[in-house]
Design a protein around this motif. Structure first.
Motif, PDB file in Angstrom:
ATOM      1  N   UNK A  29      17.731   4.906  21.844  1.00 16.01           N
ATOM      2  CA  UNK A  29      16.708   5.664  20.608  1.00 16.01           C
ATOM      3  C   UNK A  29      17.624   5.643  19.543  1.00 16.01           C
ATOM      4  N   UNK A  30      17.142   5.772  18.274  1.00 18.56           N
ATOM      5  CA  UNK A  30      17.533   5.667  17.129  1.00 18.56           C
ATOM      6  C   UNK A  30      18.317   7.074  16.702  1.00 18.56           C
ATOM      7  N   UNK A  31      19.534   7.278  16.463  1.00 21.98           N
ATOM      8  CA  UNK A  31      19.954   8.382  16.173  1.00 21.98           C
ATOM      9  C   UNK A  31      19.911   9.284  14.761  1.00 21.98           C
ATOM     10  N   UNK A  32      19.148   8.422  13.822  1.00 24.89           N
ATOM     11  CA  UNK A  32      18.844   8.830  12.740  1.00 24.89           C
ATOM     12  C   UNK A  32      18.116   9.953  12.430  1.00 24.89           C
ATOM     13  N   UNK A  33      17.543  10.506  13.313  1.00 22.72           N
ATOM     14  CA  UNK A  33      16.222  11.577  13.094  1.00 22.72           C
ATOM     15  C   UNK A  33      14.935  11.344  12.471  1.00 22.72           C
ATOM     16  N   UNK A  34      14.782  10.095  12.271  1.00 23.22           N
ATOM     17  CA  UNK A  34      13.765   9.762  11.496  1.00 23.22           C
ATOM     18  C   UNK A  34      12.640   9.402  12.534  1.00 23.22           C
ATOM     19  N   UNK A  35      11.098   9.558  11.901  1.00 25.83           N
ATOM     20  CA  UNK A  35      10.011   9.110  12.832  1.00 25.83           C
ATOM     21  C   UNK A  35      10.136   7.403  12.874  1.00 25.83           C
ATOM     22  N   UNK A  36       9.846   7.100  14.036  1.00 28.44           N
ATOM     23  CA  UNK A  36       9.783   5.694  14.293  1.00 28.44           C
ATOM     24  C   UNK A  36       8.352   5.026  14.320  1.00 28.44           C
ATOM     25  N   UNK A  37       8.428   3.828  13.736  1.00 36.09           N
ATOM     26  CA  UNK A  37       7.093   3.163  13.799  1.00 36.09           C
ATOM     27  C   UNK A  37       6.871   2.542  15.254  1.00 36.09           C
ATOM     28  N   UNK A  38       5.637   1.906  15.394  1.00 39.00           N
ATOM     29  CA  UNK A  38       5.291   1.482  16.971  1.00 39.00           C
ATOM     30  C   UNK A  38       6.205   0.174  17.043  1.00 39.00           C
ATOM     31  N   UNK A  39       6.480   0.270  18.362  1.00 37.04           N
ATOM     32  CA  UNK A  39       7.276  -0.956  18.863  1.00 37.04           C
ATOM     33  C   UNK A  39       8.785  -0.745  18.995  1.00 37.04           C
ATOM     34  N   UNK A  40       9.231   0.499  18.192  1.00 38.21           N
ATOM     35  CA  UNK A  40      10.596   0.535  18.342  1.00 38.21           C
ATOM     36  C   UNK A  40      11.269   1.725  19.140  1.00 38.21           C
ATOM     37  N   UNK A  81       0.783  -1.233   0.100  1.00 39.06           N
ATOM     38  CA  UNK A  81      -0.026   0.079  -0.209  1.00 39.06           C
ATOM     39  C   UNK A  81       0.818   1.243   0.118  1.00 39.06           C
ATOM     40  N   UNK A  82       2.026   1.095   0.731  1.00 39.71           N
ATOM     41  CA  UNK A  82       2.892   2.492   0.809  1.00 39.71           C
ATOM     42  C   UNK A  82       3.570   2.525  -0.670  1.00 39.71           C
ATOM     43  N   UNK A  83       3.900   1.541  -1.371  1.00 37.71           N
ATOM     44  CA  UNK A  83       4.415   1.844  -2.601  1.00 37.71           C
ATOM     45  C   UNK A  83       3.228   2.193  -3.741  1.00 37.71           C
ATOM     46  N   UNK A  84       1.941   1.949  -3.544  1.00 39.40           N
ATOM     47  CA  UNK A  84       0.895   2.123  -4.426  1.00 39.40           C
ATOM     48  C   UNK A  84       0.610   3.437  -4.136  1.00 39.40           C
ATOM     49  N   UNK A  85       0.618   3.917  -3.002  1.00 40.87           N
ATOM     50  CA  UNK A  85       0.143   5.494  -2.608  1.00 40.87           C
ATOM     51  C   UNK A  85       1.388   6.466  -2.801  1.00 40.87           C
ATOM     52  N   UNK A  86       2.609   5.805  -2.736  1.00 41.93           N
ATOM     53  CA  UNK A  86       3.784   6.672  -2.894  1.00 41.93           C
ATOM     54  C   UNK A  86       4.140   7.473  -1.501  1.00 41.93           C
ATOM     55  N   UNK A  87       4.048   6.902  -0.338  1.00 39.46           N
ATOM     56  CA  UNK A  87       4.023   7.335   0.825  1.00 39.46           C
ATOM     57  C   UNK A  87       5.165   6.609   1.610  1.00 39.46           C
ATOM     58  N   UNK A  88       5.441   7.111   2.635  1.00 43.26           N
ATOM     59  CA  UNK A  88       6.390   6.422   3.486  1.00 43.26           C
ATOM     60  C   UNK A  88       5.810   4.898   4.158  1.00 43.26           C
ATOM     61  N   UNK A  89       6.448   4.129   4.696  1.00 44.09           N
ATOM     62  CA  UNK A  89       5.773   2.767   5.364  1.00 44.09           C
ATOM     63  C   UNK A  89       5.333   3.441   6.288  1.00 44.09           C
ATOM     64  N   UNK A  90       5.843   4.327   7.127  1.00 44.19           N
ATOM     65  CA  UNK A  90       5.399   4.682   8.447  1.00 44.19           C
ATOM     66  C   UNK A  90       4.072   5.389   8.187  1.00 44.19           C
ATOM     67  N   UNK A  92     -13.278   5.099   3.945  1.00 44.78           N
ATOM     68  CA  UNK A  92     -13.559   6.268   4.619  1.00 44.78           C
ATOM     69  C   UNK A  92     -12.449   7.267   4.855  1.00 44.78           C
ATOM     70  N   UNK A  93     -12.936   8.256   5.203  1.00 47.74           N
ATOM     71  CA  UNK A  93     -11.581   9.308   5.606  1.00 47.74           C
ATOM     72  C   UNK A  93     -11.733   9.626   7.118  1.00 47.74           C
ATOM     73  N   UNK A  94     -10.446   9.608   7.821  1.00 43.38           N
ATOM     74  CA  UNK A  94     -10.370   9.887   9.171  1.00 43.38           C
ATOM     75  C   UNK A  94      -9.424  10.629   9.663  1.00 43.38           C
ATOM     76  N   UNK A  95      -9.682  11.397  10.786  1.00 42.63           N
ATOM     77  CA  UNK A  95      -8.640  12.477  11.285  1.00 42.63           C
ATOM     78  C   UNK A  95      -7.382  11.871  11.853  1.00 42.63           C
ATOM     79  N   UNK A  96      -7.292  10.611  12.112  1.00 42.80           N
ATOM     80  CA  UNK A  96      -6.392   9.889  12.685  1.00 42.80           C
ATOM     81  C   UNK A  96      -5.712   8.570  12.005  1.00 42.80           C
ATOM     82  N   UNK A  97      -4.588   8.186  12.258  1.00 43.61           N
ATOM     83  CA  UNK A  97      -4.047   7.130  11.685  1.00 43.61           C
ATOM     84  C   UNK A  97      -4.433   5.903  12.576  1.00 43.61           C
TER      85      UNK A  97
END
Length: 366
Positions: A208-219, A81-90, A136-141
């Motif tokens: 914590x990751x030093x990459x400065x990237x947003x993290x997914x849940x559980x990490x 879905x990330x690939x099809x939508x052209x968005x980040x996996x997060x 449907x559309x939602x205000x939250x992930x």
């Protein structure tokens, strides 16, 4: 009965059942259609009307899709879905992991701010690969555990036992539920995830990751990258195994359906071990600490982590539980479970299950 750990490489992965023994055998997942799961999510019904100009109900930055899949696991589909939508996996969210060897329906959210006019085109692209049953559309992930639970329709084949014996066991299961064990798949083949857990450096779970990237849940409590995610998996396996050991002792003495003195809630619960061990007191705390102390190589993982102790119900209670014998001798069962409870665990309280999908998987990868 002794509950002491038998050592690394020889973990207990089959725990006591409520009736003392399993009364029947059966084949599970002979075909994907034998195991159907539908995610129940009340917000989707609330957003059914009104529809926007593109035919998708609701408003917000996240497009939510109810997708039917067969033969794909949840994380693979999220990546596609990330690939099809052209968005980040997060930017793709979901409520829970669903079986691969099954027919499952579940919700995914995709972060698409300001792109409502393009929703129909994306839904069409997704539909070329998987049926999209609703949107449907939602205000939250969507996040883990946001759903109300899962509805199951499961067909067991080659059922081996007298029907009256099975009927009696099913009636008991409907009335009292089943021990809420974590399933053996969480622990890896022959407990391999537990073997790896005892070699984790606990301090890495707080980095914590030093990459400065947003993290997914559980990490959030693991080092960045693939090794960090694996450490979280192994740590979770250790936590789950200790819970199963506590539950096993309660099943063995018949106390698994009633709270002990010192439990922090008014239902029977067990510990998800954390910093400080357990949040229980009194008799419950003493018992839980004694059991966990029998496995010091796992207990030591929690000495320096910042994981807060939590509780998990000891009883998995299937709701709206019904069953039907079919003309070919197979048994169809229908029920609802809350998030974090497992259909195979519930059925394993009665049946010695042979998972036929494991043979299909081995053939595909042999």
């Amino acid at each position: 009965m002794s509950f002491a750990n038998t050592g690394v490489g020889n973990w207990r992965l089959d725990w006591p059942v409520s009736g003392g023994r399993r009364v029947a055998s059966a084949q599970l997942k002979t075909a994907p259609e034998d195991f159907r799961v539908s995610e129940v999510f009340e917000e989707s019904a609330e957003r059914a009307t009104p529809s926007g100009s593109n035919g998708v109900a609701g408003e917000g930055e996240h497009l939510c899709l109810y997708i039917e899949k067969t033969g794909d696991n949840t994380e693979f589909l999220a990546g596609e879905l990330s690939n099809l939508a052209g968005c980040r996996s997060f930017d793709v969210g979901f409520c829970g992991l669903k079986d691969r060897h099954a027919v499952t329906r579940q919700w995914f959210s995709i972060y698409r701010p300001g792109m409502m006019d393009e929703d129909a085109a994306l839904i069409e692209r997704v539909s070329e690969h998987w049926p999209v049953r609703s949107a449907y559309r939602s205000v939250r992930k969507l996040r883990r555990g946001d759903h109300q639970g899962n509805h199951f329709v499961i067909r067991l084949r080659q059922v081996g036992a007298e029907r009256d014996v099975i009927e009696s066991a099913l009636a008991r299961l409907k009335a009292q539920g089943a021990p809420n064990y974590f399933g053996p798949q969480r622990f890896g083949f022959a407990g391999g995830n537990l073997d790896r857990a005892v070699h984790i450096d606990p301090s890495t779970l707080n980095r914590r990751s030093g990459q400065g990237k947003r993290r997914g849940r559980g990490s959030s409590r693991a080092g960045g990258g693939r090794d960090g995610r694996k450490n979280v998996l192994y740590f979770s396996a250790a936590r789950s195994w200790l819970f199963n050991e506590v539950l096993a002792s309660r099943v063995a003495d018949g106390s698994w359906r009633s709270p002990l003195s010192g439990e922090p809630v008014d239902i029977a619960t067990g510990p998800l071990w954390g910093d400080g061990g357990t949040s229980a007191g009194g008799e419950a705390e003493q018992r839980e600490r004694e059991i966990v102390a029998q496995t010091p190589n796992l207990a030591s993982l929690f000495l320096t982590t910042r994981m807060k102790p939590e509780r998990r119900p000891l009883v998995s209670m299937p709701r709206n539980f019904n069953w039907l014998w079919l003309d070919d001798g197979s048994l169809e069962l229908e029920f609802f479970l809350e998030p974090g409870q497992y259909a195979t665990t519930v059925l394993s309280d009665i049946f010695e299950l042979e998972d036929m999908s494991l043979g299909h998987h081995n053939k595909q990868h042999g």
